[in-house]
Every structure is written in C-alpha cells, then in structure tokens.
Scaffold this motif. Sequence first.
Motif, PDB file in Angstrom:
ATOM      1  N   MET A 202       0.829  -1.199   0.000  1.00  0.00           N
ATOM      2  CA  MET A 202       0.000   0.000   0.000  1.00  0.00           C
ATOM      3  C   MET A 202       0.866   1.252   0.000  1.00  0.00           C
ATOM      4  N   GLU A 203       1.957   1.240   0.766  1.00  0.00           N
ATOM      5  CA  GLU A 203       2.821   2.422   0.810  1.00  0.00           C
ATOM      6  C   GLU A 203       3.484   2.681  -0.533  1.00  0.00           C
ATOM      7  N   VAL A 204       3.909   1.634  -1.202  1.00  0.00           N
ATOM      8  CA  VAL A 204       4.492   1.789  -2.545  1.00  0.00           C
ATOM      9  C   VAL A 204       3.471   2.420  -3.483  1.00  0.00           C
ATOM     10  N   ALA A 205       2.243   1.908  -3.450  1.00  0.00           N
ATOM     11  CA  ALA A 205       1.187   2.465  -4.295  1.00  0.00           C
ATOM     12  C   ALA A 205       0.890   3.911  -3.920  1.00  0.00           C
ATOM     13  N   MET A 206       0.884   4.201  -2.629  1.00  0.00           N
ATOM     14  CA  MET A 206       0.617   5.572  -2.184  1.00  0.00           C
ATOM     15  C   MET A 206       1.608   6.556  -2.794  1.00  0.00           C
ATOM     16  N   ARG A 207       2.864   6.180  -2.843  1.00  0.00           N
ATOM     17  CA  ARG A 207       3.879   7.090  -3.391  1.00  0.00           C
ATOM     18  C   ARG A 207       3.605   7.373  -4.861  1.00  0.00           C
ATOM     19  N   ARG A 208       3.252   6.353  -5.619  1.00  0.00           N
ATOM     20  CA  ARG A 208       2.995   6.554  -7.043  1.00  0.00           C
ATOM     21  C   ARG A 208       1.692   7.318  -7.251  1.00  0.00           C
ATOM     22  N   ILE A 209       0.709   7.049  -6.440  1.00  0.00           N
ATOM     23  CA  ILE A 209      -0.562   7.755  -6.555  1.00  0.00           C
ATOM     24  C   ILE A 209      -0.395   9.218  -6.189  1.00  0.00           C
ATOM     25  N   ALA A 210       0.371   9.503  -5.145  1.00  0.00           N
ATOM     26  CA  ALA A 210       0.632  10.891  -4.759  1.00  0.00           C
ATOM     27  C   ALA A 210       1.373  11.627  -5.869  1.00  0.00           C
ATOM     28  N   ALA A 211       2.355  10.979  -6.462  1.00  0.00           N
ATOM     29  CA  ALA A 211       3.124  11.603  -7.541  1.00  0.00           C
ATOM     30  C   ALA A 211       2.247  11.896  -8.750  1.00  0.00           C
ATOM     31  N   LEU A 216      -5.983   7.529  -2.889  1.00  0.00           N
ATOM     32  CA  LEU A 216      -6.174   6.120  -2.573  1.00  0.00           C
ATOM     33  C   LEU A 216      -7.319   5.988  -1.584  1.00  0.00           C
ATOM     34  N   VAL A 217      -8.276   5.099  -1.902  1.00  0.00           N
ATOM     35  CA  VAL A 217      -9.378   4.810  -0.994  1.00  0.00           C
ATOM     36  C   VAL A 217      -9.220   3.366  -0.541  1.00  0.00           C
ATOM     37  N   VAL A 218      -9.417   3.129   0.754  1.00  0.00           N
ATOM     38  CA  VAL A 218      -8.999   1.854   1.344  1.00  0.00           C
ATOM     39  C   VAL A 218     -10.138   1.194   2.108  1.00  0.00           C
ATOM     40  N   HIS A 219     -10.339  -0.103   1.806  1.00  0.00           N
ATOM     41  CA  HIS A 219     -11.145  -0.952   2.685  1.00  0.00           C
ATOM     42  C   HIS A 219     -10.228  -1.350   3.840  1.00  0.00           C
ATOM     43  N   ALA A 220     -10.470  -0.729   4.981  1.00  0.00           N
ATOM     44  CA  ALA A 220      -9.528  -0.833   6.098  1.00  0.00           C
ATOM     45  C   ALA A 220     -10.049  -1.785   7.164  1.00  0.00           C
ATOM     46  N   GLU A 221      -9.723  -3.061   7.011  1.00  0.00           N
ATOM     47  CA  GLU A 221      -9.861  -4.068   8.065  1.00  0.00           C
ATOM     48  C   GLU A 221      -8.586  -4.896   8.040  1.00  0.00           C
ATOM     49  N   ASP A 222      -8.071  -5.215   9.196  1.00  0.00           N
ATOM     50  CA  ASP A 222      -6.803  -5.939   9.283  1.00  0.00           C
ATOM     51  C   ASP A 222      -7.053  -7.445   9.237  1.00  0.00           C
ATOM     52  N   GLU A 223      -6.408  -8.115   8.266  1.00  0.00           N
ATOM     53  CA  GLU A 223      -6.665  -9.548   8.097  1.00  0.00           C
ATOM     54  C   GLU A 223      -6.146 -10.373   9.279  1.00  0.00           C
ATOM     55  N   HIS A 224      -5.070  -9.935   9.917  1.00  0.00           N
ATOM     56  CA  HIS A 224      -4.505 -10.711  11.020  1.00  0.00           C
ATOM     57  C   HIS A 224      -5.427 -10.669  12.245  1.00  0.00           C
ATOM     58  N   VAL A 225      -6.005  -9.505  12.507  1.00  0.00           N
ATOM     59  CA  VAL A 225      -6.955  -9.404  13.617  1.00  0.00           C
ATOM     60  C   VAL A 225      -8.171 -10.287  13.348  1.00  0.00           C
ATOM     61  N   GLU A 258      -0.623   6.027   9.183  1.00  0.00           N
ATOM     62  CA  GLU A 258       0.845   6.031   9.247  1.00  0.00           C
ATOM     63  C   GLU A 258       1.457   6.151   7.862  1.00  0.00           C
ATOM     64  N   ARG A 259       0.977   5.366   6.920  1.00  0.00           N
ATOM     65  CA  ARG A 259       1.572   5.371   5.581  1.00  0.00           C
ATOM     66  C   ARG A 259       1.191   6.638   4.811  1.00  0.00           C
ATOM     67  N   ALA A 260      -0.002   7.158   5.031  1.00  0.00           N
ATOM     68  CA  ALA A 260      -0.384   8.406   4.372  1.00  0.00           C
ATOM     69  C   ALA A 260       0.456   9.574   4.879  1.00  0.00           C
ATOM     70  N   ALA A 261       0.715   9.604   6.179  1.00  0.00           N
ATOM     71  CA  ALA A 261       1.560  10.647   6.744  1.00  0.00           C
ATOM     72  C   ALA A 261       2.962  10.587   6.153  1.00  0.00           C
ATOM     73  N   ARG A 262       3.438   9.371   5.913  1.00  0.00           N
ATOM     74  CA  ARG A 262       4.796   9.176   5.395  1.00  0.00           C
ATOM     75  C   ARG A 262       4.908   9.569   3.925  1.00  0.00           C
ATOM     76  N   THR A 263       3.840   9.360   3.161  1.00  0.00           N
ATOM     77  CA  THR A 263       3.923   9.555   1.705  1.00  0.00           C
ATOM     78  C   THR A 263       3.289  10.849   1.218  1.00  0.00           C
ATOM     79  N   GLY A 264       2.437  11.450   2.041  1.00  0.00           N
ATOM     80  CA  GLY A 264       1.751  12.669   1.619  1.00  0.00           C
ATOM     81  C   GLY A 264       0.601  12.436   0.659  1.00  0.00           C
ATOM     82  N   VAL A 265       0.165  11.210   0.490  1.00  0.00           N
ATOM     83  CA  VAL A 265      -0.927  10.902  -0.426  1.00  0.00           C
ATOM     84  C   VAL A 265      -2.253  11.430   0.116  1.00  0.00           C
ATOM     85  N   ARG A 266      -3.169  11.726  -0.771  1.00  0.00           N
ATOM     86  CA  ARG A 266      -4.552  11.951  -0.365  1.00  0.00           C
ATOM     87  C   ARG A 266      -5.173  10.584  -0.119  1.00  0.00           C
ATOM     88  N   ALA A 267      -5.626  10.346   1.102  1.00  0.00           N
ATOM     89  CA  ALA A 267      -6.143   9.033   1.489  1.00  0.00           C
ATOM     90  C   ALA A 267      -7.582   9.157   1.961  1.00  0.00           C
TER      91      ALA A 267
END
Length: 477
Positions: A202-211, A216-225, A258-267
């Motif tokens: 997701m972070e890799v994609a965020m960087r390219r999308i921001a550029a 990026l719109v996200v279905h945010a549920e954690d698979e491990h939980v 966390e990843r949006a803050a790092r990449t500056g993407v619109r999330a």
Amino acid sequence: MAAPLLERVAASLGAQIAAEVHAEVGVDAGSGAPAPYDRVLLGERVLVDGAFIPAEIGIRDGAIAAIVPLGTGLASAETDRLAPDEVLIPGLVDTHVHVNEPGRTEWEGFASATRSAAAGGVTTIIDMPLNSIPPTISVAALDEKRAATAGQLFVDVGFWGGVVPGNADEIEPLVAEGVFGFKSFLLPSGVDEFPHISADEMEVAMRRIAAAGSMLVVHAEDEHVIDGAPHKGGPSYLDFLASRPHEAEDTAIAQVIERAARTGVRAHVLHLSSADSLRQIAEARAAGVDLSVETCPHYLALFAEDVAAGATAFKCCPPIREASNRDALWIGLVDGVIDFIVSDHSPSTPELKYAGDGDFEVAWGGIASLQLGLPLIWTEARARGIRLEQVVDWMSARPAERVGLTTKGRIAVGASADFAVFAPEAVFTVDAAALEHRHPVTPYDGRELTGVVRSTYLAGTPVDRERAQGRMLRKNS
C-alpha cells in the motif's frame, strides 16, 4: 429595472450570487426582455448556499445559468413548478457503488444501478473496480467497462481504478484515462480476481498515486486481527459481529494513517463502521494528514441488537455494529470527523445473499440501498434534530468536492443542472419488489421512512427511466 432586481436578489441570495444573477439575467439589447432559458424551475424552497430560499432556476445547455428570486419571471421553453410540499436540492453524489458489470451483470448492471440511483435522487455515481470481471486494474479493463455502459446510463458515471499486487505500473496510465482514484483492500476482498495488498505494498502504491496527483481509498480491516477472531459461523448475528471486531478496523486505519503521513498521499477510509477510530482520525487530521472518511446508511440506520438470527440481508463487511456505536457515528458526522455519507451499494443474487440458509459466515456480504439513501438518512437525522440542509451537504456537496467533481453537488450558477425534487414530510413503506435495483433484496424491506424523491433532473432534463441520458465522467474533464 436592473437596479431593483439586483437589490432583491442581494437580499435573498447574498451579494456574490446577486452579481452573478445580474450578469446572467440582463436584458436583450433589442427587445428589453429577459434572455430565454431551456428550462426554468420554480420553488418556494430551493437549497442555495446552505439555505432554503424561494427562487427560480434558469437552465441553459445543461448548466445553471441564473438563480433569481421567485416571481422574477424568467422566460423559458419549459417551466416546472414544485408542489408546496416539495424542496429542490442538488442531485446526490454517491462515490461508492458496485455496479458489477461486465462479468457479474446478474448481480446488478449499469441499467438497473443507474435507474435505482435516479429513483433515489442520485445523479452521479462512481463505480468501484470490483466485482466486475475484469476488475478495473488496467486501462484495457477500464476500456472494457466503459464499452459495457453503452446505452445503459440513466445518471452520470465515473470510475475508480484498483490497486492489487503487481499492477503498480498501471497507476499513471489509469490516471491519464480519467479514473477518480484507486481502491485497495487490506484483507481478502471476497473475489479472487481482486486480491488484497499488504501495508508495505500500500505504501508503494501511495507514493505513485501521490506523484500522479490522485488519491487512494482503502477498505480498512486488518486480516490478522480477523484471522485471530472467533469464527463460529451459524445464524447468530452477534457471533458474526465477534468475527469482525472493532480492532480489525482500528488497526487497519492506523496503518492507513501512518503510511499516508509518510507519503503525503490523499487518502480516504471507506465505509467506516467502528466509532472507536474517530479519535485517531481526528488526531491524524490535526497533524496534517490528508485524510477523509465516509460512512454509510446501514451503519447509521441499523444496529446489531436488532438483527434477527439468520437475517443475512443485513450482512456487510465491516459489519453493522452496536446501537451505541451507531450513535457515536452520528456524533462523528456532526463534529465533522466523518466527512460524508455514501451507499456502498453492493448487491448480489438472492442465491448468494441467502447462501448457507442463514449462516452469516457463508452468505455474501453487501447491502443494496442505492435508491433509499436519502430517506434513510433523513429519517434518522430529523429524529436527531439535524437539518435537511446538513444531510444534503453530507450526501452531495462533500463527496463531490473530495473527488474533484467541481460542477456537481450544489445549486450555483455554472454548476451542472442536476437536481432532486424531494418531499421531506411524505412517508412511505419500503417494498423491496418495487425498487429499481436488479434483485428484491434489502434489509429495509417493510421499513417506514420519511422523505420521498418525486423526480430527478440530469443536466436540466427530467430523468426518464426509458431513455438513457447519463454520461461517462473522466477526472479533470
């Protein structure tokens, strides 16, 4: 004559709109008569700049060309007057719709979905990249989807692209082709052809999308939980709810932040159901993260304690949660932490929706509600003392603004002449068999709601369910 008119307009609409009206209405140099419009709408209550006012709306070439006080007498080829119990609002903008065509047209399809939208006062939808086959994860797939719309659009339709493992090189070409952004999942999506991505992917994609200047719109549920939660299966809704705990959403949303803050993407966080995440969302925004959040009618109108055993029409992911959680989501809306409301219309065949004979673990998860969003939200909002003006803002102006639909979601000079005629005090009972979407499956069947959409206008013309007049939309076009 012009000066008194300007004074009356200024009193009703404000100086800025008055200036626009003065320039637009003017007079014909030869005749002294007002310039004609293609259509004029007249109403005692027209929603302009966040308030209902008596007004006439002049429409030319599919756009709003004039807004003047009621009684001005704009000349037009066609004139429509609202009934005393009706209000005129901008057409709703639903940025989260699963049309499922091509490939799974038996689930829904462009014709039935857009007829359903129009019947609900929705004049613009943005189609999700799944559950169509192929999913919209390449330009070739987008072309195939666009071809499938031919002769089938009753409202305007735009498209999301998708992010899946291995398609990062498709991001820039899809942006160039006019998608409104990209969707991803942080856990299995439910269909094999749209696999989920890890937080690192997701972070890799965020960087390219921001550029690329997209979002990026996200279905945010954690698979491990979710993997670690109990999965008893069976007809108990509370057992199903335990299998999709608050923590799954809260953990995934923290990763998006966390990843949006790092990449500056619109999330953007899709279909928020866990009110536990409101605090971290508010804190992220205060820290400067470009983050928006939506929720849906089923999270605001339904609650877990009221779901009967085996009633899989109520299944969706993330799930409908407790009544106290529902109330907290309404507070999040009023406080501005949640930005807007969209349907997440995700229908399937009755065979899939009722698969497992009432087993929530087996049945397809998705709510069909595209036609019912406005009366659902208005029924709940008015009981909480929330004004209709605010409801329309949540369901029209704000989603349009976030995705860059600059001419949608408002009644203003220069905007698209897309409207819903709404009777806010009328009452009706939902009949699933009478809805426009393909299958008569909805958790709202038999529910009494307040507010009836009487008619819908697209580009200044009444929507006719027998004549497809919608257009394909491209970002920045």
